[in-house]
Design a protein around this motif. Structure first.
Motif, PDB file in Angstrom:
ATOM      1  N   THR A 148       9.692   1.021  -4.518  1.00  0.00           N
ATOM      2  CA  THR A 148       8.597   1.985  -4.572  1.00  0.00           C
ATOM      3  C   THR A 148       7.629   1.766  -3.418  1.00  0.00           C
ATOM      4  OG1 THR A 148       8.795   2.200  -6.977  1.00  0.00           O
ATOM      5  CG2 THR A 148       6.688   2.831  -5.992  1.00  0.00           C
ATOM      6  N   LEU A 149       7.279   0.506  -3.150  1.00  0.00           N
ATOM      7  CA  LEU A 149       6.419   0.198  -1.996  1.00  0.00           C
ATOM      8  C   LEU A 149       7.094   0.601  -0.693  1.00  0.00           C
ATOM      9  CD1 LEU A 149       5.109  -3.343  -3.019  1.00  0.00           C
ATOM     10  CD2 LEU A 149       3.799  -1.210  -3.028  1.00  0.00           C
ATOM     11  N   TYR A 150       8.370   0.246  -0.568  1.00  0.00           N
ATOM     12  CA  TYR A 150       9.103   0.574   0.654  1.00  0.00           C
ATOM     13  C   TYR A 150       9.131   2.088   0.875  1.00  0.00           C
ATOM     14  CZ  TYR A 150      12.910   0.732   4.069  1.00  0.00           C
ATOM     15  OH  TYR A 150      13.674   0.964   5.188  1.00  0.00           O
ATOM     16  N   SER A 151       9.346   2.836  -0.201  1.00  0.00           N
ATOM     17  CA  SER A 151       9.382   4.290  -0.095  1.00  0.00           C
ATOM     18  C   SER A 151       8.044   4.829   0.391  1.00  0.00           C
ATOM     19  CB  SER A 151       9.723   4.912  -1.455  1.00  0.00           C
ATOM     20  OG  SER A 151      10.980   4.469  -1.910  1.00  0.00           O
ATOM     21  N   MET A 152       6.956   4.275  -0.128  1.00  0.00           N
ATOM     22  CA  MET A 152       5.632   4.726   0.282  1.00  0.00           C
ATOM     23  C   MET A 152       5.377   4.428   1.758  1.00  0.00           C
ATOM     24  SD  MET A 152       1.853   3.710  -1.156  1.00  0.00           S
ATOM     25  CE  MET A 152       1.850   2.198  -0.185  1.00  0.00           C
ATOM     26  N   PHE A 153       5.842   3.271   2.205  1.00  0.00           N
ATOM     27  CA  PHE A 153       5.641   2.908   3.601  1.00  0.00           C
ATOM     28  C   PHE A 153       6.530   3.725   4.543  1.00  0.00           C
ATOM     29  CE2 PHE A 153       4.469  -1.634   2.057  1.00  0.00           C
ATOM     30  CZ  PHE A 153       3.212  -1.181   1.683  1.00  0.00           C
ATOM     31  N   LYS A 154       7.751   4.028   4.111  1.00  0.00           N
ATOM     32  CA  LYS A 154       8.723   4.684   4.989  1.00  0.00           C
ATOM     33  C   LYS A 154       8.710   6.207   4.883  1.00  0.00           C
ATOM     34  CE  LYS A 154      11.379   2.989   7.279  1.00  0.00           C
ATOM     35  NZ  LYS A 154      11.295   2.594   8.713  1.00  0.00           N
ATOM     36  N   ARG A 155       8.497   6.722   3.674  1.00  0.00           N
ATOM     37  CA  ARG A 155       8.504   8.179   3.469  1.00  0.00           C
ATOM     38  C   ARG A 155       7.340   8.576   2.570  1.00  0.00           C
ATOM     39  NH1 ARG A 155      13.787  11.807   3.231  1.00  0.00           N
ATOM     40  NH2 ARG A 155      15.172  10.670   4.638  1.00  0.00           N
ATOM     41  N   PRO A 156       6.128   8.390   3.023  1.00  0.00           N
ATOM     42  CA  PRO A 156       4.974   8.682   2.160  1.00  0.00           C
ATOM     43  C   PRO A 156       4.896  10.146   1.749  1.00  0.00           C
ATOM     44  CG  PRO A 156       4.283   8.341   4.429  1.00  0.00           C
ATOM     45  CD  PRO A 156       5.723   7.940   4.361  1.00  0.00           C
ATOM     46  N   GLU A 157       5.560  11.020   2.505  1.00  0.00           N
ATOM     47  CA  GLU A 157       5.500  12.444   2.186  1.00  0.00           C
ATOM     48  C   GLU A 157       6.446  12.832   1.051  1.00  0.00           C
ATOM     49  OE1 GLU A 157       8.993  11.883   4.740  1.00  0.00           O
ATOM     50  OE2 GLU A 157       6.945  11.125   4.794  1.00  0.00           O
ATOM     51  N   ALA A 158       7.367  11.951   0.682  1.00  0.00           N
ATOM     52  CA  ALA A 158       8.351  12.297  -0.347  1.00  0.00           C
ATOM     53  C   ALA A 158       7.705  12.428  -1.720  1.00  0.00           C
ATOM     54  CB  ALA A 158       9.467  11.254  -0.380  1.00  0.00           C
ATOM     55  N   PRO A 216      -3.216  -0.790   4.378  1.00  0.00           N
ATOM     56  CA  PRO A 216      -3.899  -0.039   5.444  1.00  0.00           C
ATOM     57  C   PRO A 216      -4.978   0.861   4.864  1.00  0.00           C
ATOM     58  CG  PRO A 216      -1.502   0.091   5.665  1.00  0.00           C
ATOM     59  CD  PRO A 216      -1.773  -0.532   4.337  1.00  0.00           C
ATOM     60  N   ASN A 217      -5.929   1.231   5.675  1.00  0.00           N
ATOM     61  CA  ASN A 217      -7.072   2.010   5.206  1.00  0.00           C
ATOM     62  C   ASN A 217      -6.680   3.317   4.535  1.00  0.00           C
ATOM     63  OD1 ASN A 217      -8.869   0.095   6.119  1.00  0.00           O
ATOM     64  ND2 ASN A 217      -9.112   1.053   8.129  1.00  0.00           N
ATOM     65  N   GLY A 218      -5.647   3.966   5.053  1.00  0.00           N
ATOM     66  CA  GLY A 218      -5.243   5.251   4.500  1.00  0.00           C
ATOM     67  C   GLY A 218      -4.745   5.164   3.070  1.00  0.00           C
ATOM     68  N   VAL A 219      -4.281   4.008   2.672  1.00  0.00           N
ATOM     69  CA  VAL A 219      -3.774   3.812   1.312  1.00  0.00           C
ATOM     70  C   VAL A 219      -4.826   3.144   0.454  1.00  0.00           C
ATOM     71  CG1 VAL A 219      -2.001   2.701  -0.092  1.00  0.00           C
ATOM     72  CG2 VAL A 219      -1.414   3.622   2.161  1.00  0.00           C
ATOM     73  N   GLU A 220      -5.544   2.220   1.018  1.00  0.00           N
ATOM     74  CA  GLU A 220      -6.428   1.340   0.256  1.00  0.00           C
ATOM     75  C   GLU A 220      -7.498   2.094  -0.517  1.00  0.00           C
ATOM     76  OE1 GLU A 220      -9.326  -2.524   1.049  1.00  0.00           O
ATOM     77  OE2 GLU A 220      -8.500  -1.382   2.711  1.00  0.00           O
ATOM     78  N   GLU A 221      -8.020   3.165   0.053  1.00  0.00           N
ATOM     79  CA  GLU A 221      -9.154   3.851  -0.559  1.00  0.00           C
ATOM     80  C   GLU A 221      -8.851   4.334  -1.973  1.00  0.00           C
ATOM     81  OE1 GLU A 221     -12.107   7.656   0.319  1.00  0.00           O
ATOM     82  OE2 GLU A 221     -10.707   6.943   1.848  1.00  0.00           O
ATOM     83  N   ASN A 233       2.669  -1.041   8.196  1.00  0.00           N
ATOM     84  CA  ASN A 233       1.939  -0.243   9.179  1.00  0.00           C
ATOM     85  C   ASN A 233       2.409   1.202   9.231  1.00  0.00           C
ATOM     86  OD1 ASN A 233       0.308  -2.380   9.945  1.00  0.00           O
ATOM     87  ND2 ASN A 233       1.662  -3.037  11.589  1.00  0.00           N
ATOM     88  N   ASP A 234       3.581   1.488   8.635  1.00  0.00           N
ATOM     89  CA  ASP A 234       4.083   2.855   8.615  1.00  0.00           C
ATOM     90  C   ASP A 234       3.417   3.688   7.522  1.00  0.00           C
ATOM     91  OD1 ASP A 234       5.836   2.260  10.662  1.00  0.00           O
ATOM     92  OD2 ASP A 234       7.473   1.727   9.315  1.00  0.00           O
ATOM     93  N   ALA A 235       2.622   3.066   6.669  1.00  0.00           N
ATOM     94  CA  ALA A 235       2.041   3.759   5.522  1.00  0.00           C
ATOM     95  C   ALA A 235       1.003   4.783   5.954  1.00  0.00           C
ATOM     96  CB  ALA A 235       1.411   2.751   4.570  1.00  0.00           C
ATOM     97  N   LYS A 236       0.984   5.871   5.198  1.00  0.00           N
ATOM     98  CA  LYS A 236      -0.023   6.903   5.397  1.00  0.00           C
ATOM     99  C   LYS A 236      -0.720   7.138   4.061  1.00  0.00           C
ATOM    100  CE  LYS A 236       2.740   9.107   9.005  1.00  0.00           C
ATOM    101  NZ  LYS A 236       3.473  10.336   9.411  1.00  0.00           N
ATOM    102  N   ASP A 237      -1.586   8.123   4.049  1.00  0.00           N
ATOM    103  CA  ASP A 237      -2.364   8.383   2.849  1.00  0.00           C
ATOM    104  C   ASP A 237      -1.457   8.718   1.668  1.00  0.00           C
ATOM    105  OD1 ASP A 237      -4.574   8.733   1.272  1.00  0.00           O
ATOM    106  OD2 ASP A 237      -4.757  10.848   1.767  1.00  0.00           O
ATOM    107  N   ALA A 238      -1.581   7.951   0.600  1.00  0.00           N
ATOM    108  CA  ALA A 238      -0.817   8.176  -0.624  1.00  0.00           C
ATOM    109  C   ALA A 238      -1.505   7.432  -1.750  1.00  0.00           C
ATOM    110  CB  ALA A 238       0.625   7.690  -0.469  1.00  0.00           C
ATOM    111  N   LYS A 239      -1.285   7.904  -2.975  1.00  0.00           N
ATOM    112  CA  LYS A 239      -1.847   7.216  -4.130  1.00  0.00           C
ATOM    113  C   LYS A 239      -0.918   6.069  -4.515  1.00  0.00           C
ATOM    114  CE  LYS A 239      -3.718   9.357  -7.519  1.00  0.00           C
ATOM    115  NZ  LYS A 239      -3.985  10.247  -8.696  1.00  0.00           N
TER     116      LYS A 239
END
Length: 248
Positions: free
Chosen positions: A151-161, A214-219, A184-190
């Motif tokens: 699940t973590l790997y998916s969020m980092f690699k394909r956050p848009e999925a 990363p900041n985009g996820v942490e918030e 570092n590949d992570a983008k904004d996601a819950k």
């Protein structure tokens, strides 16, 4: 309540997955139902479907809305399923190092997370969306243990999925915490990370990863420690909380 089942071929011709689908009795909203994909469906699909069925009828109090639940499990004997999880759920790496507790344990080949993720995002998700009234912008992935690592790997690699990722007791320890190399590949996601306080080093691992997001996820991320829960009991103990986070 309606539960359907299908057998879906994997990327490899000899691999098949048993896919169970829970559909609420309620009529779907105009935008479609939210959907939660549950890894290790042979163990956790029932928990997920019952959580939605029991609590969605009183969403203002429970925080849980009617949703479709999709359970995914390898169609094979239990011994094969246990071994295959080390392939489907672990990221690829040039080399692997194993902790002492895995000595003597048959884990088979590993590093197939990209293959499984491609199948999930490119084959299963479109099939589910074509077959059921799905709210495309409200999809969630749930995984426990090695499934939590995936699940973590998916969020980092394909956050848009998916728009939300629920990682319960993730196996961050795998291959000397190789999962950090993808962060570092992570983008904004819950992201919801849950762990039982009796899980020893896994509590420290989960907290450390949460603090380094990363900041985009942490918030929007949540880190939750369940009191008096171990690696097995943490699933039913935290599922309602994790699902509520998805619907927030």
């Amino acid at each position: 309540m309606m539960i359907e089942e299908m057998i879906v071929a994997g990327k490899e011709p000899e691999v098949q997955y048993r896919v169970q689908i829970f559909v609420p009795e309620q009529s779907p909203p105009p935008e479609g139902f939210p959907v939660i994909y549950v890894l290790d469906g042979h163990m956790y699909f029932g928990y997920g479907a019952d959580t939605i069925r029991n609590q969605a009828g009183n969403a203002p109090k429970t925080g849980i809305e009617p949703a479709i639940v999709v359970g995914i499990a390898l169609q094979a004997e239990d011994t094969v399923v246990r071994e295959r999880r080390f392939y489907d759920f672990t990221p690829p790496a040039a080399a692997y190092k194993y902790p002492d507790r895995l000595k003597g344990m048959k884990i088979g080949k590993h590093g197939g997370a990209d293959t499984f993720l491609d199948w999930l995002a490119e084959e299963l998700q479109p099939r589910i969306m074509d077959s059921y009234p799905i709210q495309q912008e409200k999809q969630c992935l749930y995984g426990h243990s090695l499934g939590g690592l995936f699940t973590l790997y998916s969020m980092f690699k394909r956050p848009e999925a998916f728009q939300c990722y629920l990682a319960i007791s993730p196996s961050i320890w795998w291959n000397e915490k190789h999962i950090y190399s993808f962060m570092n590949d992570a983008k904004d996601a819950k992201l919801f990370i849950g762990v039982g306080n009796e899980e020893g080093f896994m509590v420290e691992d989960a907290q450390a990863l949460y603090q380094r997001l990363p900041n985009g996820v942490e918030e929007g991320a949540v880190y939750h420690v369940a009191e008096d829960e171990n690696h097995a009991s943490v699933v039913p103990a935290t599922m309602s909380r994790a699902f509520r986070y998805f619907f927030q």
